[in-house]
Design an enzyme around this catalytic site. Structure first.
Site, PDB file in Angstrom:
ATOM      1  N   ASP A  56      51.495  19.355  58.191  1.00  0.00           N
ATOM      2  CA  ASP A  56      52.210  19.268  56.914  1.00  0.00           C
ATOM      3  C   ASP A  56      51.879  17.913  56.294  1.00  0.00           C
ATOM      4  O   ASP A  56      52.369  16.868  56.756  1.00  0.00           O
ATOM      5  CB  ASP A  56      53.721  19.402  57.144  1.00  0.00           C
ATOM      6  CG  ASP A  56      54.492  19.348  55.828  1.00  0.00           C
ATOM      7  OD1 ASP A  56      53.910  18.971  54.787  1.00  0.00           O
ATOM      8  OD2 ASP A  56      55.694  19.684  55.856  1.00  0.00           O
ATOM      9  N   TYR A 144      56.278  20.985  38.280  1.00  0.00           N
ATOM     10  CA  TYR A 144      54.903  21.110  38.790  1.00  0.00           C
ATOM     11  C   TYR A 144      53.931  20.313  37.917  1.00  0.00           C
ATOM     12  O   TYR A 144      53.143  19.505  38.428  1.00  0.00           O
ATOM     13  CB  TYR A 144      54.502  22.591  38.852  1.00  0.00           C
ATOM     14  CG  TYR A 144      53.055  22.824  39.201  1.00  0.00           C
ATOM     15  CD1 TYR A 144      52.564  22.562  40.485  1.00  0.00           C
ATOM     16  CD2 TYR A 144      52.156  23.319  38.248  1.00  0.00           C
ATOM     17  CE1 TYR A 144      51.232  22.775  40.805  1.00  0.00           C
ATOM     18  CE2 TYR A 144      50.834  23.547  38.566  1.00  0.00           C
ATOM     19  CZ  TYR A 144      50.376  23.278  39.838  1.00  0.00           C
ATOM     20  OH  TYR A 144      49.041  23.491  40.145  1.00  0.00           O
TER      21      TYR A 144
HETATM   22  N1  LIG Z   1      45.309  28.912  41.240  1.00  0.00           N
HETATM   23  C1  LIG Z   1      45.424  28.270  40.068  1.00  0.00           C
HETATM   24  O1  LIG Z   1      45.413  28.904  38.984  1.00  0.00           O
HETATM   25  C2  LIG Z   1      45.552  26.773  40.036  1.00  0.00           C
HETATM   26  C3  LIG Z   1      45.531  26.149  38.776  1.00  0.00           C
HETATM   27  C4  LIG Z   1      45.621  24.774  38.710  1.00  0.00           C
HETATM   28  C5  LIG Z   1      45.726  24.035  39.875  1.00  0.00           C
HETATM   29  N2  LIG Z   1      45.767  24.663  41.090  1.00  0.00           N
HETATM   30  C6  LIG Z   1      45.853  23.824  42.288  1.00  0.00           C
HETATM   31  O2  LIG Z   1      44.782  24.157  43.156  1.00  0.00           O
HETATM   32  C7  LIG Z   1      45.129  23.780  44.480  1.00  0.00           C
HETATM   33  C8  LIG Z   1      44.805  24.947  45.414  1.00  0.00           C
HETATM   34  O3  LIG Z   1      45.701  25.997  45.129  1.00  0.00           O
HETATM   35  P1  LIG Z   1      45.262  27.529  45.144  1.00  0.00           P
HETATM   36  O4  LIG Z   1      45.248  27.992  43.763  1.00  0.00           O
HETATM   37  O5  LIG Z   1      44.089  27.725  46.004  1.00  0.00           O
HETATM   38  O6  LIG Z   1      46.575  28.199  45.781  1.00  0.00           O
HETATM   39  P2  LIG Z   1      46.921  28.492  47.296  1.00  0.00           P
HETATM   40  O7  LIG Z   1      46.053  29.594  47.779  1.00  0.00           O
HETATM   41  O8  LIG Z   1      48.405  28.699  47.314  1.00  0.00           O
HETATM   42  O9  LIG Z   1      46.549  27.168  48.091  1.00  0.00           O
HETATM   43  C9  LIG Z   1      47.416  26.085  48.280  1.00  0.00           C
HETATM   44  C10 LIG Z   1      47.099  25.489  49.638  1.00  0.00           C
HETATM   45  O10 LIG Z   1      47.824  24.286  49.853  1.00  0.00           O
HETATM   46  C11 LIG Z   1      48.256  24.246  51.193  1.00  0.00           C
HETATM   47  N3  LIG Z   1      49.430  23.392  51.271  1.00  0.00           N
HETATM   48  C12 LIG Z   1      50.535  23.449  50.480  1.00  0.00           C
HETATM   49  N4  LIG Z   1      51.448  22.551  50.881  1.00  0.00           N
HETATM   50  C13 LIG Z   1      50.904  21.908  51.943  1.00  0.00           C
HETATM   51  C14 LIG Z   1      51.381  20.888  52.806  1.00  0.00           C
HETATM   52  N5  LIG Z   1      52.614  20.346  52.651  1.00  0.00           N
HETATM   53  N6  LIG Z   1      50.574  20.441  53.806  1.00  0.00           N
HETATM   54  C15 LIG Z   1      49.350  20.995  53.962  1.00  0.00           C
HETATM   55  N7  LIG Z   1      48.852  21.969  53.185  1.00  0.00           N
HETATM   56  C16 LIG Z   1      49.631  22.429  52.192  1.00  0.00           C
HETATM   57  C17 LIG Z   1      48.563  25.711  51.520  1.00  0.00           C
HETATM   58  O11 LIG Z   1      48.467  25.978  52.907  1.00  0.00           O
HETATM   59  P3  LIG Z   1      49.797  26.153  53.836  1.00  0.00           P
HETATM   60  O12 LIG Z   1      50.787  26.931  53.013  1.00  0.00           O
HETATM   61  O13 LIG Z   1      49.284  26.892  55.023  1.00  0.00           O
HETATM   62  O14 LIG Z   1      50.232  24.773  54.134  1.00  0.00           O
HETATM   63  C18 LIG Z   1      47.453  26.430  50.778  1.00  0.00           C
HETATM   64  O15 LIG Z   1      46.305  26.614  51.591  1.00  0.00           O
HETATM   65  C19 LIG Z   1      46.616  23.415  44.445  1.00  0.00           C
HETATM   66  O16 LIG Z   1      46.728  22.010  44.427  1.00  0.00           O
HETATM   67  C20 LIG Z   1      47.094  24.013  43.134  1.00  0.00           C
HETATM   68  O17 LIG Z   1      48.207  23.322  42.637  1.00  0.00           O
HETATM   69  C21 LIG Z   1      45.683  26.018  41.192  1.00  0.00           C
END
Ligand SMILES: NC(=O)c1ccc[n+]([C@@H]2O[C@H](COP(=O)([O-])OP(=O)(O)OC[C@H]3O[C@@H](n4cnc5c(N)ncnc54)[C@H](OP(=O)(O)O)[C@@H]3O)[C@@H](O)[C@H]2O)c1
Length: 240
Positions: A56, A144
């Site tokens: 974490d 966020y």
């Molecule tokens: N998808 C979009 O449209 C979008 C748009 C703008 C920005 N983003 C950003 O892109 C990044 C990747 O997100 P994603 O879209 O790929 O969504 P996602 O599939 O939900 O990935 C988020 C990842 O962060 C990990 N995580 C969250 N909290 C954590 C913690 N406390 N310690 C360690 N790992 C943690 C999660 O793994 P665990 O839950 O296993 O810890 C998960 O693998 C994020 O920063 C998100 O805010 C996404």
């Protein structure tokens, strides 16, 4: 030269695509997230160049665990993040929501980089993952987008800190990327179409779109790019 790349959020979505892109280019990756089964499954798919640490990253102990698993790191991709769809109205719940978003989006990046910084190679690369939500103002409770905006000032500071070593620090700001766990139950056809309609290119982003930008910022060709916010959003936000 094969580099060691630490990718937080590497078990799902954008982080998984980032890890795959680095392995494809001949690098070793260390995947970090809280859920061990997710990390193990991705590492098995990527092969012997991928290992993982379940931690974490919003905690000092979690970040220290990652640092203990790595001798030297060339690229840090701080991709962990996310938010809930809660719109609390009670003050206690508002405080919890804002703290949770700050922990998940800011501390996960800050603590990971602080823990690994003594092991960062010269000419190293730090790439954080912000969000278009910081530019548009995100929905739900506003926390966020505000948390992601905090990463802007952090990456500017970090770029100045790292500059004398030749290392760079940049932030990619993804737009709408549905092939992830990010949206959960918020996703439906209307939600999807509304976001596609806001792009200039008429499609949603993919994790691979973000991964290729991250890989470029990590490349030797990007050595003169630092302290930048790089939008990957299909034209939803223009030039800032
Ligand atoms: N998808 C979009 O449209 C979008 C748009 C703008 C920005 N983003 C950003 O892109 C990044 C990747 O997100 P994603 O879209 O790929 O969504 P996602 O599939 O939900 O990935 C988020 C990842 O962060 C990990 N995580 C969250 N909290 C954590 C913690 N406390 N310690 C360690 N790992 C943690 C999660 O793994 P665990 O839950 O296993 O810890 C998960 O693998 C994020 O920063 C998100 O805010 C996404």
């Amino acid at each position: 030269m094969s580099r060691t790349v630490v990718v937080s959020g590497g078990g799902t979505g954008i982080g998984r695509a980032v890890a795959a892109a680095f392995v494809e280019r001949g690098d070793r990756v260390v995947l970090v997230g809280r859920r061990e089964p997710k990390l193990r499954a991705v590492a098995e798919t990527l092969g012997p160049e991928a290992t993982w640490v379940a931690a974490d990253l919003s905690t000092a102990d979690g970040a220290a665990l990652v640092a203990r698993a790595v001798d030297r790191v060339h690229v840090i991709v701080a991709g962990a993040g996310g938010t809930s769809a809660a719109v609390p109205s009670e003050l206690d719940a508002i405080a919890r929501e804002w703290r949770a978003d700050f922990d998940q989006n800011v501390l996960t990046a800050v603590l990971l980089v602080a823990a690994l910084r003594p092991k960062l190679a010269e000419q190293g690369r730090v790439i954080g993952v912000g969000s278009i939500g910081a530019q548009l103002g995100s929905g739900y409770s506003g926390s966020y987008g505000a948390a992601k905006a905090a990463l802007h000032a952090w990456i500017f500071w970090l770029a100045a800190e790292l500059g004398p070593t030749g290392a760079t620090a940049n932030l990619v700001l993804p737009g709408y990327v549905p092939d992830t766990e990010f949206f959960g139950e918020r996703m439906n056809p209307q939600f999807h179409q509304a976001r596609v309609d806001r792009t200039l290119v008429g499609r949603a982003g993919t994790p691979a779109d973000v991964a290729s930008t991250v890989c470029f910022l990590a490349s030797p060709e990007a050595a003169f790019i630092t302290g930048q916010l790089v939008g990957v959003n299909g034209g939803t936000v223009l030039g800032r």
